[in-house]
Structures are given as C-alpha cells and as structure tokens.
Design an enzyme around this catalytic site. Structure first.
Site, PDB file in Angstrom:
ATOM      1  N   LYS A 287      -0.409  -2.632  17.710  1.00  0.00           N
ATOM      2  CA  LYS A 287      -0.036  -4.052  17.385  1.00  0.00           C
ATOM      3  C   LYS A 287       1.346  -4.140  18.086  1.00  0.00           C
ATOM      4  O   LYS A 287       2.297  -3.375  18.243  1.00  0.00           O
ATOM      5  CB  LYS A 287       0.269  -3.983  15.783  1.00  0.00           C
ATOM      6  CG  LYS A 287       0.288  -5.470  15.055  1.00  0.00           C
ATOM      7  CD  LYS A 287       0.241  -5.233  13.862  1.00  0.00           C
ATOM      8  CE  LYS A 287       0.517  -6.660  13.165  1.00  0.00           C
ATOM      9  NZ  LYS A 287       0.218  -6.927  11.672  1.00  0.00           N
ATOM     10  N   GLU A 374      -6.457  -8.105  -4.182  1.00  0.00           N
ATOM     11  CA  GLU A 374      -6.034  -8.942  -5.191  1.00  0.00           C
ATOM     12  C   GLU A 374      -6.665  -8.738  -6.460  1.00  0.00           C
ATOM     13  O   GLU A 374      -6.021  -8.551  -7.529  1.00  0.00           O
ATOM     14  CB  GLU A 374      -5.971 -10.565  -4.790  1.00  0.00           C
ATOM     15  CG  GLU A 374      -4.874 -10.857  -3.724  1.00  0.00           C
ATOM     16  CD  GLU A 374      -5.395 -10.351  -2.384  1.00  0.00           C
ATOM     17  OE1 GLU A 374      -6.422  -9.983  -2.119  1.00  0.00           O
ATOM     18  OE2 GLU A 374      -4.794 -10.725  -1.313  1.00  0.00           O
ATOM     19  N   ARG A 402      -8.760 -14.928  -5.357  1.00  0.00           N
ATOM     20  CA  ARG A 402      -9.425 -13.825  -5.293  1.00  0.00           C
ATOM     21  C   ARG A 402      -9.708 -13.268  -6.629  1.00  0.00           C
ATOM     22  O   ARG A 402     -10.748 -12.650  -6.844  1.00  0.00           O
ATOM     23  CB  ARG A 402      -8.747 -12.753  -4.292  1.00  0.00           C
ATOM     24  CG  ARG A 402      -9.008 -12.950  -2.682  1.00  0.00           C
ATOM     25  CD  ARG A 402     -10.309 -12.495  -2.453  1.00  0.00           C
ATOM     26  NE  ARG A 402     -10.737 -12.894  -1.185  1.00  0.00           N
ATOM     27  CZ  ARG A 402     -10.491 -12.278  -0.018  1.00  0.00           C
ATOM     28  NH1 ARG A 402     -10.049 -11.110  -0.057  1.00  0.00           N
ATOM     29  NH2 ARG A 402     -10.927 -12.758   1.008  1.00  0.00           N
TER      30      ARG A 402
HETATM   31  C1  LIG Z   1      -7.128 -12.280   0.788  1.00  0.00           C
HETATM   32  C2  LIG Z   1      -5.648 -12.076   1.709  1.00  0.00           C
HETATM   33  N1  LIG Z   1      -4.754 -11.525   1.130  1.00  0.00           N
HETATM   34  C3  LIG Z   1      -3.527 -11.331   1.875  1.00  0.00           C
HETATM   35  C4  LIG Z   1      -3.612 -11.911   3.264  1.00  0.00           C
HETATM   36  C5  LIG Z   1      -2.355 -11.880   3.993  1.00  0.00           C
HETATM   37  N2  LIG Z   1      -2.200 -11.260   5.234  1.00  0.00           N
HETATM   38  C6  LIG Z   1      -2.303 -11.767   6.553  1.00  0.00           C
HETATM   39  S1  LIG Z   1      -2.734 -10.819   7.734  1.00  0.00           S
HETATM   40  C7  LIG Z   1      -2.408  -9.477   6.781  1.00  0.00           C
HETATM   41  C8  LIG Z   1      -2.530  -8.152   7.245  1.00  0.00           C
HETATM   42  C9  LIG Z   1      -3.926  -8.019   7.848  1.00  0.00           C
HETATM   43  O1  LIG Z   1      -3.971  -6.709   8.570  1.00  0.00           O
HETATM   44  P1  LIG Z   1      -5.023  -6.509   9.701  1.00  0.00           P
HETATM   45  O2  LIG Z   1      -6.317  -7.022   9.253  1.00  0.00           O
HETATM   46  O3  LIG Z   1      -4.880  -5.046  10.019  1.00  0.00           O
HETATM   47  O4  LIG Z   1      -4.529  -7.290  10.949  1.00  0.00           O
HETATM   48  P2  LIG Z   1      -3.275  -7.135  11.792  1.00  0.00           P
HETATM   49  O5  LIG Z   1      -2.214  -8.111  11.557  1.00  0.00           O
HETATM   50  O6  LIG Z   1      -2.833  -5.637  11.664  1.00  0.00           O
HETATM   51  O7  LIG Z   1      -3.690  -7.103  13.348  1.00  0.00           O
HETATM   52  C10 LIG Z   1      -2.408  -9.748   5.313  1.00  0.00           C
HETATM   53  C11 LIG Z   1      -1.779  -8.887   4.235  1.00  0.00           C
HETATM   54  C12 LIG Z   1      -4.762 -12.521   3.732  1.00  0.00           C
HETATM   55  N3  LIG Z   1      -4.600 -13.285   4.852  1.00  0.00           N
HETATM   56  N4  LIG Z   1      -5.872 -12.653   2.930  1.00  0.00           N
END
Ligand SMILES: Cc1ncc(C[n+]2csc(CCOP(=O)(O)OP(=O)(O)O)c2C)c(N)n1
Length: 641
Positions: A287, A374, A402
C-alpha cells in the site's frame, strides 16, 4: 492535466492498446499513473495509498483480459483510480470527486468498464459469481470473470457465502486477493494472521532449498500451464503449498506472487485464464508503493488531505481546523469509558475514520475493531449487552445498513441496551451515493423498542450519549461529517421523547431533527427580518417523537416545516405526518424538507445542501409564497443506478 508529461497515458484511449506496448513502456505507464495520482492529491483529498498499490496489477489485468467482454470488479472500489486512467478517463481525471466530475468509485454511468458501484466492501465475489452464472445461462460461456478483493474486505462474511456457492456452481472464476497487509488501519483477526503466514510461505519468499529442489524437478520447457500444475504438485509434495483453507473450500489457491512485477503478473494471469474451476490468486502488494511517505504511513495516506510532494516529503496544504462532530463523539465516548467500566466501544474497521485511536490506546480491552464485519459487530454487541455491558456500536450510517437484521433480531427484539452511534449520517460529499448516510432514520425507527435520536448541535451530542447509556433498551444517535457547531443557549436536559423549543413565533414553525438546526435558526433570523416570525424546535427524537410539542405546532401554526438531512421516505418528516394523521389533524400545511427519493451524486457538501433547499436560504424560502419556493424533488443532481 499536463498531457505532455504523460506520453503513454495521454494517448491511451483504450486498454486494448496495452497489448502493443513493450515491457519498458508498461513500466513507464505505471510511473505515469503514479505521477497522475500524486498530482491529484496535491489539489484535494482523495484515496491515495491503495491506488498506488494496485498500479501494476491493474495494468497486467487490462493487458491480459478484454474487460469490455470479460468481467472485472474492484473491491473495495476506492482502488479504482488506475483503472479509470487506463480505461480512457485520463483527460477528465482532474475532476475526480468534484461535483459533476468523476466519481471516486466505479461508476457504470461513466464507463462500460465499471460494472458495479462498489463503495461498500466485500460483495465482489458474489456479484462476479452472479455474472458468471448469468453469462452461462445466456450461453456466453467464453467470458472471464474476475474479482479483485482487498485483504481488508476479504474477512467480510459475504465473501465466504460466495466461496461456498462458487464451488457448488463449478464454473471458472478468478478471485485475486490483493494483499497489502492493511485495511484502512492494520488488518485484524484470524484471517489476517492466516494471510500473514501465507505471505511468509516459502513458495513466495523462495528462500528454502526445498522449494528450489521441488521446482527444479519440473522441466523448464513445455506448455506453461502443465509446467505450472507440475510445480504446484511438487510444491504440495514438498509440504510447501499454502492456502489449504481455500483449497478445502474448493478453490485452487495460487501464490502468493509479487504484485508489482508486471511480466510475472501477466504470466500468472495467462496461466489461470486456462483453468476451469474457481481460483484464488494471492497477489502481494505494498500500500503506497512508489511514494515513500505513503508506503511508510499507509493509514494517514489512505485518504490524506491535499499535500504537496517536496522531494519525497509530503507537506500538507492546510493543518489544524475546527473540531468535527466525529471529534465531539469520540471525546464523549472516551469520557464515558473513563467514568464507567461497563462501557465498551466497537468499530467495524473504521478506527481512523471515527478518530478513535486514543480510545484504542487507552482502553485496549474495551475497544474492539472487528474488521469489515458490521453484521457480526451488532450481534457481538448484543451478546455483550446480554452479559451486562453497555456496548457502543460506532459505525457509519451507510455501513450499518449491512446489519439491519441483527439490529432487528439480536438487539431490538431482545430489547438489549446497545447504543448505536452513526457517524457520517447525512451527505458525505465527495464520496457520493455509496457513502451518503441518508437512510438510517427509516431503517431504525421501524423497530419496536428502538429509541432514535439526532443531536441538534455539538452540545446535544454528549448529553444524548449519556442519556442513551442509561436507557434500558436500544437507542441510536446520528451526526454528519462536518465541522461541529454549537447554538448559544443552555441546552435543556435530554428527556425521552422531549423536543427543545429554541424560539417561538406565530407565523409558522421549523422543526429540525439533527444538525441542520443551526441553518434553521439562521433561516428564522432571515425570516424575522422580513417580518415573518417562526418557532424553531430542536426535535431531538425521531422515536418516540414529542407528540405534545410538535402536534401543538401543527394545530396552531399556519405552516410547519420539518427539516432533516435524511431521506424523506420513512424519515423524521414522515414521523410527524404519521403522528398528526393518527391524531386526526390536517397535514396539508406540513411541508417536509430533506432528501428526495433519488440517489444523490458526490460533490461539495454545502453546494449539495443548497441545491436541495437545505441551506438557510432554502429553509426560509419554504415560508414564502408558492411561486418563490423550490421543491426539493426538483433540486439536486441525482444518479441513476
Ligand atoms: C461495508 C464497508 N465497511 C467499511 C468500509 C470502509 N472502508 C473503505 S476501504 C476500507 C479498507 C479496505 O481494505 P482493503 O480491502 O484491504 O483495501 P486497501 O485500502 O487496503 O487497498 C474500509 C474499512 C467499506 N467501504 N465498506
């Protein structure tokens, strides 16, 4: 956009042209994409570190597949920027996240390369599986279906529901696990530890002599697929093969492989393309790759504020700023946790967004980051409440959707004292329709036992939290993503189902539910200058609604205007209409201001509010003769999905 600086990208009107580029040109393209991403964050806040991490993966995917025919879903969709650049949106890229400009998530209205708006994490496996099944039934069996899912999204329950069904359907399907070791904060839980173990697997690090020996047994020549399968067999025999969890669920696990090596990625993609069943390709990325400060602090650089790159150092364009409702909420939780040892708090992977890092530090035993789960979080909170604790579930309004069934069965039906704190309730501005938190009044007030509240300003918020933690059943309070405001007054104590009268006037009443209250006070002041005197009421409760105060206004005033930063359908205004109608009162002089029955695009929050008639001028207009009033249903940009 200085197109001259981006020689390859500025000419790339279709990803089909990637086929004709050399290795060196593809690497050059990756560098150009990163440069554009850096330019963007020098102008405004945007998703950054995640996008830097998927540049090579994105190029390799578009070089090996044709996603006008094949299917691709990015999950979570904030990693979409390189994909947008490569699929012909370079020249509009500077409009990213601005009103009327490109959306910061995939958007089918922008491009045929974007299939679903994936602002909420975790659904890609399920939707790709549906596409696979649909294509099959329609006889289009030659389409490849690919889901790229982040390791933060991967622990979502729906991922495993999809895996369970994928093996039943027995169709080819490619799941790429984009493992950058991070959610927004460091990832948590057993799956995270499992992925950590896979990353250190010798198949990836190649350090152990057994690997070399095993792989050396395989002839170097011949069909790459056969060679690859033979390699896998040898690796398994040597006990070096990871991913047994996925194998046992019926997926062929391949990897982990280096996600920043375009030729290697392409080689593996070519191989897996020829497989027949579901495959999980584990790709390791960094990242923030390519911009050192982001690689070193991916939490801050997930969505950093605008900054300038001064020779590899990020210099923020603005610092400080006034406290937000999120800050006020965090401080209120913290002081409750200091005062009471039965209070716990949980977040579903949004510790950074809810600014709860100090709580995580100070109360590690009573703070729970559950990952992007969630539904689990709400059921878990119900368990804690049953055990005698006072859990606070701190989840964004949109993501709490959710867990509606757990709110229903595990919490409301059992009448358990869980407090829901809904951050980002209202328009979340640059994120757009996947993130606007507009439906919570509707989905919470339908459940018996639930007390539904909304602070009118920053002073109300800690009082409401305190009130909620002393209730015997479930309750919720909501606040938006904006600077906190306080109306000058001594706030009345919070009493169940009791509104607060801020001022009285005989020409009408504004009944506000939530933090648009200061705009309502301004509107009343503007109207007073024109000789129109209206009451302003801080409703505080959507449920139970203050029938006495509100219905008095309905009886006595020629015009009553309800105001909320929430969907009108099922919202606070609807609750007022229901109460008036149940009482046998006329409702023809009640006017509701709020969000119309359409999805609202991304854009500047104040501009969006103004376009919806939810600024002070718009609220005041509602009291003027009809011709001068604009109906919210005719305002605001909408997006059809
Ligand atoms: C249902 C839901 N809960 C919380 C989020 C908030 N959120 C957006 S990106 C993220 C982290 C995602 O991690 P990853 O899939 O590993 O992507 P990265 O940013 O590390 O590339 C979160 C918790 C979301 N988008 N959807």
């Amino acid at each position: 956009m200085a197109a001259g600086m981006h020689k390859i990208l500025s000419q790339l009107d279709s990803p089909r042209k990637l086929q004709g580029l050399s290795k060196a040109e593809l690497n050059q393209l990756a560098a150009e994409v990163r440069q554009v991403l850096c330019n963007l964050v020098s102008t405004r806040s945007a998703h950054f570190a995640s996008n830097l991490g998927v540049v090579e993966l994105c190029i390799a995917l578009h070089a090996e597949f044709d996603f006008l025919h094949d299917r691709l879903i990015w999950d979570t969709g904030h990693q979409i920027y390189p994909h947008k650049l490569i699929t012909g949106r370079y020249h509009e890229f500077s409009t990213m996240r601005m009103g009327g400009g490109l959306m910061g998530y995939p958007n089918p209205n922008e491009s045929p390369y974007d299939l679903f708006m994936t602002g909420h994490a975790g659904c890609s496996l399920a939707t790709v599986l549906g596409l696979r099944s649909g294509d099959h039934l329609r006889g289009e069996t030659d389409r490849h279906c690919v889901a790229v899912v982040g390791d933060g999204a991967f622990p979502s329950g729906i991922v495993y529901e999809a895996m369970n069904n994928a093996t039943e359907l027995k169709r080819p399907l490619l799941v790429i696990l984009n493992d950058n070791k991070m959610s927004i904060c460091p990832r948590v839980g057993g799956i995270a530890s499992y992925l950590d173990r896979l990353r250190t697997n010798t198949f990836y690090t190649g350090l152990k002599t057994e690997v070399v020996r095993a792989l050396n047994k395989v002839p170097v020549l011949g069909d790459p697929v056969e060679r690859f399968l033979a390699q896998m067999k040898e690796a398994i025999k040597a006990g070096l093969h990871g991913g047994m969890l996925f194998e046992e669920l019926g997926f062929s696990y391949i990897g982990p492989i280096d996600g920043h090596n375009i030729p290697l990625l392409r080689k593996y993609l070519r191989m897996v393309k020829k497989q027949t069943g579901p495959i999980l390709l584990h790709v390791v990325t960094e990242k923030g790759h390519g911009f050192e400060p982001a690689a070193e602090d991916p939490v801050f650089f997930h969505t950093p504020p605008a900054f300038e790159d001064h020779n590899g150092k990020a210099v923020l364009k603005t610092t400080g700023g006034k406290p937000s409702y999120t800050n006020i909420a965090r401080d209120a939780i913290l002081s409750q946790m200091k005062a009471r040892d039965d209070v716990t708090v949980m977040t579903a992977a949004m510790c950074q967004g809810t600014k709860m890092e100090p709580i995580r530090e100070e109360f590690p035993d009573r703070f729970f980051d559950t990952g992007i789960c969630e539904s689990f979080t709400v059921a878990f909170a119900a368990g804690q409440a049953k055990a005698g604790l006072r859990p606070i579930v701190n989840i964004y309004s949109t993501f709490l959707q959710r867990s509606v069934d757990q709110i229903f069965q595990e919490v409301a039906l059992q009448n358990l004292p869980v407090t829901f704190m809904l951050d980002r309730a209202g328009l979340t501005a640059p994120d757009g329709p996947t993130h606007h938190g507009l439906f919570d009044f509707g989905y919470l007030r339908i459940f018996p036992n639930m007390v539904v509240m909304a602070p009118g300003d920053a002073a109300d918020l800690p009082l409401m939290l305190d009130f909620s933690l002393n209730l015997e059943g479930p309750s919720s309070l909501r606040y938006p993503k904006t600077t906190a405001e306080t109306i000058e007054r001594t706030p009345a104590p919070i009493e169940l189902g009791r509104a607060e009268i801020l001022c009285e006037g005989s020409d009408g009443a504004i009944i506000a539910c939530g933090t648009l209250l200061p705009r309502c006070v301004e509107a009343a002041e503007q109207l007073a200058k024109e000789g129109v005197h209206v009451s302003v009421i801080n409703a505080r409760f959507v449920k139970p609604i203050d029938r006495e105060t509100i219905l008095n206004e309905v009886r006595q005033k020629p015009l009553v205007v309800t105001v909320e930063e929430a969907a009108l359908a099922g919202g606070f205004g609807s609750a007022v209409l229901e109460a008036a109608s149940d009482e046998g009162l006329s409702t023809s002089h009640i006017r509701r201001l709020g969000l119309p029955d359409r999805f609202i695009e991304h854009g500047d929050r104040n501009k969006l509010l103004a376009s919806l008639g939810l600024d002070a001028a718009g609220i005041a207009r509602a009291f003027l003769p009809d011709g001068e009033t604009s109906s919210p249903s005719e305002q605001g940009r909408s997006v059809s999905v």
